[in-house]
Enzyme design. Structure first.
Site, mmCIF file in Angstrom:
data_model
loop_
_atom_site.group_PDB
_atom_site.id
_atom_site.type_symbol
_atom_site.label_atom_id
_atom_site.label_comp_id
_atom_site.label_asym_id
_atom_site.label_seq_id
_atom_site.Cartn_x
_atom_site.Cartn_y
_atom_site.Cartn_z
ATOM 1 N N HIS A 99 68.486 84.127 12.485
ATOM 2 C CA HIS A 99 68.511 85.584 13.178
ATOM 3 C C HIS A 99 67.054 85.760 13.520
ATOM 4 O O HIS A 99 66.056 85.679 12.841
ATOM 5 C CB HIS A 99 68.803 86.732 12.047
ATOM 6 C CG HIS A 99 70.081 86.278 11.318
ATOM 7 N ND1 HIS A 99 71.157 87.388 11.432
ATOM 8 C CD2 HIS A 99 70.676 85.297 10.452
ATOM 9 C CE1 HIS A 99 72.245 86.592 10.422
ATOM 10 N NE2 HIS A 99 71.688 85.414 10.056
ATOM 11 N N HIS A 129 70.929 85.262 17.661
ATOM 12 C CA HIS A 129 71.407 84.403 16.775
ATOM 13 C C HIS A 129 71.446 82.953 17.462
ATOM 14 O O HIS A 129 72.085 82.819 18.304
ATOM 15 C CB HIS A 129 72.548 84.892 16.238
ATOM 16 C CG HIS A 129 72.457 85.996 15.500
ATOM 17 N ND1 HIS A 129 72.611 87.103 16.200
ATOM 18 C CD2 HIS A 129 71.911 86.392 14.318
ATOM 19 C CE1 HIS A 129 72.401 88.356 15.219
ATOM 20 N NE2 HIS A 129 71.909 87.754 13.967
#
Length: 628
Positions: free
Chosen positions: A504, A379
RNA sequence: GCCCACGUAGCUCAGUCGGUGGAGCACUUCCUUGGUAAGGAAGAGGUCAUCGGUUCAAGUCCGAUCGUGGGCUCCA
């Protein structure tokens, strides 16, 4: 009275032809249809006005689709003759062939397929023309009602006022076309399998029987395709996984849960070491989060609302917990653990995160679709002005890695799905960011409307393996919603709090799936750097064991993944076994080697090499490692 | 989850009409000491996925459950 009109052909040549000329008369042998001013039409059409015309070759993608769609009609024709009570539904072409769904009182058997195939051959031999007829919707409804084709009637109700019907011989079907000029153009086809499906793909609807087949312009094409299927069967990772003793799935342990045996675990460890190294090189930080997180947190993130069906829950001392299906939550908690400055960004958190998802039982498939898997997940939290660079960085990362494994790939952009969180404006910004990066890098991609994650749009990377089959592995998702939900902030140069953007992303995707794809891609013969066993020492007779033992120790100390086969068997027998295990190097040790202090490598390709010192062999192996 | 098919030794697979389950490979022991894809012999190995039913008798017929495969749907 006949009149000349001017047409433009695809090669740019303008030609004067008689009004009412059939396209057929202008076409070459390869043509199966034409595009007239962009519209796809049958060759039986006539030209009435000035137009630009191009022909669709049977060897083009469109042409192949037409061939296969026409084959589906021929199959339906055969089925209706042999099983008159079968009702027609839909029968399109697919990437690899065609299918037709029928409503019939029982499933079709392999014997039925043989009969249908035989009848199809006859229909092909009869060389029946495909005849197009345009009728009004009412007329078509009447016609199909009279035939008892209730699915066609149902479909008709959604169509415009004018529809087309195609006939060949006694068979007729509602269809937009176009089709081949005649059934005789189908030179090679085969029916492949039957399976159940539903009217309009909805499980609440009538169960239908689907017959799959494929067709090609030439017999050779069909042969190659069948050969490819056979090859794929041989390379099946489930079969190789057992034969090479990589992993198993145990009924006692549970479906969809992978048990890695020593060699499989070695392979995964090699990949994971590779991943850690490459991520550290690219400015990622390694983090580790827990398997269980409190239910409240999953509620806050929106997972409970949008992803509950796929999650497992458990209770610990009266507190509800969710087993993680994704890794983002703890990464956000790490971000929130201090006040962040704009100078700190981007922060790139990488985790080989094991997640569990409740996939429906029928969806499980070897390593490719499982319930517990480990993602090479990261992330990235960054400022909006850094977003483009970060996305480009990930795209480069993906390209480097895919290239190293020898995978070609295609990209898709998926947009907002129905079930989702976040504002329209954020979705627009996120989608735009992904688009800009793709365009900026000049990459080609397709768009999948409504296929994004619930928190943001995504770029999916579908890699193509050695057999040309594609698999989704890497994905990049832009997310403005999670930072909002968790109130993530950073202090900007203006001293104010600002909202970071989250990306992500995974590169290999899931280790399980990637390993499954790798096994099939390499057909189990992994390159030396990945091979769980790089070499195996083979003694010629028992008297060579002490020397071989010494060599084995040395190789192992130097980090070579080496096994030994000192059994009382003939050399040929041991070579055969090592060969079947697809071990890259077999190291023969006999009188000669013992005397010279060497070993004689034999590659799994069959190539025998001269006696080498241990050091020399190690250099040989190292020289085959790829560099990134 | 749904449709269809399948489940026999570690693996691949036979097993007829319902009448006390077989082969090859792998494994163990012995013989053989053999230089680049299978040397020979013997032995051991089974709750026929599980549970229930029909039957004098079930691997075999019926049902349920679990699992697997091909699809549908879904996805890393």
């Amino acid at each position: 009275m006949e009149r000349e009109i001017a047409v433009t052909l695809s090669n740019g040549i303008r030609k004067s032809i008689a009004k009412g000329t059939k396209l057929q008369d202008l076409a070459d042998e390869e043509a199966v249809a034409a595009q007239v001013d962009g519209a796809l039409v049958d060759l039986s059409r006539t030209i009435e006005n000035e137009a630009s015309i191009s022909f669709v070759s049977i060897h083009s993608k469109k042409g192949l689709e037409i061939l296969r769609h026409s084959s589906a009609h021929v199959m339906a024709h055969a089925v209706k003759e042999l099983f008159p009570t079968a009702k027609l539904t839909f029968g399109p072409s697919t990437d690899t062939g065609f299918y037709y769904d029928f409503d019939y009182e029982r499933p079709f058997t392999p014997k039925d397929l043989e009969m249908i195939e035989k009848r199809m051959s006859e229909i092909v031999k009869e060389d029946l023309p495909f005849v197009r007829q345009e009728v009004s919707k009412e007329e078509a409804i009447k016609t199909f009602e009279a035939l008892g084709e209730r699915y066609k009637v149902e479909h008709l109700e959604e169509l415009p006022d004018r529809v087309s019907i195609y006939r060949q011989g006694t068979f007729m079907d509602l269809c937009g076309g176009p089709h081949l000029p005649s059934t005789g153009r189908i030179k090679a086809f085969k029916l492949l399998s039957v399976s159940g499906t539903y009217w309009r793909g909805d499980a609440r609807n009538q169960v239908l029987q689907r017959i799959y087949g494929t067709a090609f312009p030439e017999p050779q094409g069909l042969e190659d395709y069948l050969h490819m299927l056979e090859e794929a069967r041989k390379r099946d990772h489930r079969k190789l996984g057992r034969e090479l003793d990589l992993f198993s799935i145990s009924e006692e342990a549970g479906p969809g849960l992978i048990i890695y045996h020593p060699k499989g675990a070695m392979l995964r460890t090699i990949l994971e070491d590779f991943e850690r190294r490459e991520h550290l090189r690219r400015g990622y930080q390694i983090v580790i989060g827990p398997q269980l997180l409190r239910l409240d947190l999953w509620k806050q993130s929106g997972h409970f609302e949008n992803y509950r069906d796929k999650m497992y829950f458990t209770k610990v001392e009266d507190s509800e917990y969710g087993i993680k299906p994704m890794n983002c939550l703890s990464h956000m908690l790490i971000y929130k653990s201090q006040i962040r400055s704009y100078r700190d960004l981007p922060l790139r958190y990488f985790e080989l995160g094991t997640v569990h998802r409740h996939e429906k039982s029928g969806e499980l498939h070897g390593l490719l679709r499982v319930r517990g898997f480990t993602q090479d997940d990261a992330h990235i939290l960054c400022r909006p002005d850094q977003l483009n660079d970060e996305i480009c960085g990930i795209l480069d990362f993906v390209d480097d890695v895919m290239r190293m494994f020898g995978f070609r790939y295609e990209m898709e952009l998926s947009t907002r799905p129905e079930k989702s969180i976040g504002s329209d404006e954020d979705w627009e910004r996120a989608t735009q960011a992904l688009l800009n990066a793709l365009r900026g890098k000049g990459l080609s991609f397709e768009i999948n409307e409504g296929e994004g994650a619930f928190y943001g749009p995504k770029i999916d990377v579908k890699l193509k393996d050695a057999l040309g089959r594609s698999w989704q592995c890497a994905t990049i998702q832009a997310d403005f919603a999670m930072p909002e939900r968790f109130d993530l902030t950073y202090v900007g140069s203006d001293g104010q709090r600002h909202r970071p953007v989250m990306l992500h992303r995974v590169i290999l995707g899931a280790m399980e799936r990637f390993i499954g794809v790798l096994i099939e891609h390499y057909a189990g013969a992994f390159p030396v750097w990945l091979a769980p066993v790089q070499a195996i020492l083979l003694t010629v007779t028992e008297r060579h064991i002490p020397y071989a033992e010494k060599v084995w120790q040395e190789l192992m100390q130097k980090g070579i993944r080496v096994e030994k086969d000192f059994r009382n068997e003939k050399l040929g027998f041991k070579i055969r076994e090592a060969q079947i295990q697809k071990i890259p190097y077999m190291l023969v040790v006999g009188d000669r080697e013992e005397k010279e202090g060497t070993l004689s490598p034999r590659r799994r390709t069959g190539e025998a090499m001269r006696g080498m010192k241990v050091e020399e062999f190690i250099n040989q192996i190292r020289s085959e490692y790829p560099s990134l």
